[in-house]
Design a protein around this motif. Structure first.
Motif, PDB file in Angstrom:
ATOM      1  N   VAL A  46       0.840  -1.331   0.008  1.00  0.00           N
ATOM      2  CA  VAL A  46      -0.097   0.082  -0.003  1.00  0.00           C
ATOM      3  C   VAL A  46       0.844   1.061  -0.040  1.00  0.00           C
ATOM      4  N   PHE A  47       0.682   2.123  -1.025  1.00  0.00           N
ATOM      5  CA  PHE A  47       1.592   3.371  -0.989  1.00  0.00           C
ATOM      6  C   PHE A  47       0.602   4.411  -0.413  1.00  0.00           C
ATOM      7  N   HIS A  48       1.299   5.307   0.606  1.00  0.00           N
ATOM      8  CA  HIS A  48       0.680   6.297   1.246  1.00  0.00           C
ATOM      9  C   HIS A  48       1.302   7.471   0.546  1.00  0.00           C
ATOM     10  N   VAL A  49       0.724   8.350  -0.392  1.00  0.00           N
ATOM     11  CA  VAL A  49       1.357   9.346  -0.952  1.00  0.00           C
ATOM     12  C   VAL A  49       1.098  10.935  -0.260  1.00  0.00           C
ATOM     13  N   PRO A  50       1.868  11.618   0.068  1.00  0.00           N
ATOM     14  CA  PRO A  50       1.637  13.234   0.616  1.00  0.00           C
ATOM     15  C   PRO A  50       0.955  13.794  -0.572  1.00  0.00           C
ATOM     16  N   TYR A  51      -0.217  14.532  -0.161  1.00  0.00           N
ATOM     17  CA  TYR A  51      -0.752  15.611  -1.430  1.00  0.00           C
ATOM     18  C   TYR A  51       0.256  16.374  -1.897  1.00  0.00           C
ATOM     19  N   VAL A  52       1.289  16.869  -0.922  1.00  0.00           N
ATOM     20  CA  VAL A  52       2.157  17.757  -1.469  1.00  0.00           C
ATOM     21  C   VAL A  52       3.224  17.174  -2.761  1.00  0.00           C
ATOM     22  N   ASN A  53       3.114  15.937  -2.911  1.00  0.00           N
ATOM     23  CA  ASN A  53       3.708  15.183  -4.025  1.00  0.00           C
ATOM     24  C   ASN A  53       2.948  15.237  -5.441  1.00  0.00           C
ATOM     25  N   ILE A  54       1.703  15.614  -5.306  1.00  0.00           N
ATOM     26  CA  ILE A  54       0.908  15.651  -6.544  1.00  0.00           C
ATOM     27  C   ILE A  54       1.392  16.702  -7.461  1.00  0.00           C
ATOM     28  N   VAL A  55       1.641  16.459  -8.777  1.00  0.00           N
ATOM     29  CA  VAL A  55       1.990  17.281  -9.548  1.00  0.00           C
ATOM     30  C   VAL A  55       0.735  17.943 -10.446  1.00  0.00           C
ATOM     31  N   LYS A  56      -0.098  16.838 -10.979  1.00  0.00           N
ATOM     32  CA  LYS A  56      -1.262  17.051 -11.625  1.00  0.00           C
ATOM     33  C   LYS A  56      -2.207  16.172 -11.460  1.00  0.00           C
ATOM     34  N   VAL A  57      -3.539  16.450 -11.301  1.00  0.00           N
ATOM     35  CA  VAL A  57      -4.654  15.558 -11.430  1.00  0.00           C
ATOM     36  C   VAL A  57      -5.516  15.930 -12.739  1.00  0.00           C
ATOM     37  N   ILE A  58      -6.007  14.682 -13.551  1.00  0.00           N
ATOM     38  CA  ILE A  58      -6.790  14.894 -14.680  1.00  0.00           C
ATOM     39  C   ILE A  58      -7.785  13.999 -14.743  1.00  0.00           C
ATOM     40  N   GLU A  59      -8.891  14.641 -15.270  1.00  0.00           N
ATOM     41  CA  GLU A  59     -10.177  13.911 -15.165  1.00  0.00           C
ATOM     42  C   GLU A  59     -10.962  14.058 -16.451  1.00  0.00           C
ATOM     43  N   ASN A  60     -11.481  12.758 -16.997  1.00  0.00           N
ATOM     44  CA  ASN A  60     -12.168  12.669 -18.407  1.00  0.00           C
ATOM     45  C   ASN A  60     -12.809  11.425 -18.330  1.00  0.00           C
ATOM     46  N   PRO A  61     -14.185  11.425 -18.098  1.00  0.00           N
ATOM     47  CA  PRO A  61     -15.118  10.340 -18.015  1.00  0.00           C
ATOM     48  C   PRO A  61     -14.855   9.293 -19.251  1.00  0.00           C
ATOM     49  N   GLU A  62     -14.496   9.775 -20.375  1.00  0.00           N
ATOM     50  CA  GLU A  62     -14.154   9.236 -21.521  1.00  0.00           C
ATOM     51  C   GLU A  62     -12.818   8.346 -21.296  1.00  0.00           C
ATOM     52  N   GLY A  63     -12.104   8.704 -20.288  1.00  0.00           N
ATOM     53  CA  GLY A  63     -10.800   8.259 -20.320  1.00  0.00           C
ATOM     54  C   GLY A  63      -9.605   9.171 -20.622  1.00  0.00           C
ATOM     55  N   VAL A  64      -8.508   9.392 -19.778  1.00  0.00           N
ATOM     56  CA  VAL A  64      -7.408  10.467 -20.050  1.00  0.00           C
ATOM     57  C   VAL A  64      -6.502   9.668 -21.093  1.00  0.00           C
ATOM     58  N   THR A  65      -5.909  10.462 -22.034  1.00  0.00           N
ATOM     59  CA  THR A  65      -4.882  10.006 -22.891  1.00  0.00           C
ATOM     60  C   THR A  65      -3.706  10.570 -22.393  1.00  0.00           C
ATOM     61  N   VAL A  66      -2.712   9.890 -22.164  1.00  0.00           N
ATOM     62  CA  VAL A  66      -1.457  10.159 -21.459  1.00  0.00           C
ATOM     63  C   VAL A  66      -0.588  10.425 -22.726  1.00  0.00           C
ATOM     64  N   SER A  67       0.142  11.355 -22.798  1.00  0.00           N
ATOM     65  CA  SER A  67       0.995  11.824 -23.786  1.00  0.00           C
ATOM     66  C   SER A  67       2.317  12.355 -23.447  1.00  0.00           C
ATOM     67  N   GLY A  68       3.343  12.628 -24.266  1.00  0.00           N
ATOM     68  CA  GLY A  68       4.361  13.195 -23.869  1.00  0.00           C
ATOM     69  C   GLY A  68       5.483  12.195 -23.500  1.00  0.00           C
ATOM     70  N   PHE A  69       6.218  12.472 -22.264  1.00  0.00           N
ATOM     71  CA  PHE A  69       7.125  11.638 -21.569  1.00  0.00           C
ATOM     72  C   PHE A  69       6.500  10.407 -20.961  1.00  0.00           C
ATOM     73  N   PHE A  70       5.295  10.544 -20.531  1.00  0.00           N
ATOM     74  CA  PHE A  70       4.349   9.705 -19.910  1.00  0.00           C
ATOM     75  C   PHE A  70       3.801   8.737 -20.704  1.00  0.00           C
ATOM     76  N   LYS A  71       3.853   7.327 -20.315  1.00  0.00           N
ATOM     77  CA  LYS A  71       3.408   6.246 -20.993  1.00  0.00           C
ATOM     78  C   LYS A  71       2.433   5.569 -20.194  1.00  0.00           C
ATOM     79  N   SER A  72       1.339   4.853 -20.866  1.00  0.00           N
ATOM     80  CA  SER A  72       0.352   4.437 -20.318  1.00  0.00           C
ATOM     81  C   SER A  72      -0.236   3.309 -21.462  1.00  0.00           C
TER      82      SER A  72
END
Length: 91
Positions: A46-72
């Motif tokens: 179980v990973f416990h992540v402090p909120y201060v570590n969040i860089v970005k939150v992205i929402e899209n009911p159709e599904g978030v497309t991840v691009s750039g350096f990030f891979k999914s």
């Protein structure tokens, strides 16, 4: 941030928990005052992540497309990108 993340409790989300540039599936277990908790289906940690570590939150009911350096390998309706500590070791 807690109120936003609480909306996804018990759901599968996308998060870069193991690697800075790879979004993977995780289940959101908790949203506490200072941190949130997730687990992946691949392990029992179980990973416990402090909120201060969040860089970005992205929402899209159709599904978030991840691009750039990030891979999914999968789209998620809710993605959290967290910052990872990078240590510079001079050679």
């Amino acid at each position: 941030m807690k109120k936003l993340i609480e909306t996804q409790l018990g759901n599968e989300i996308g998060i870069n928990i193991h690697s800075a540039h790879r979004i993977e599936s995780a289940t959101l277990l908790a949203a506490e005052d200072d941190y949130f908790s997730v687990t992946t289906s691949e392990e029992e940690n179980v990973f416990h992540v402090p909120y201060v570590n969040i860089v970005k939150v992205i929402e899209n009911p159709e599904g978030v497309t991840v691009s750039g350096f990030f891979k999914s390998h999968k789209t998620h309706p809710f993605v959290i990108k967290i910052g990872h500590v990078v240590e510079y070791v001079p050679t």
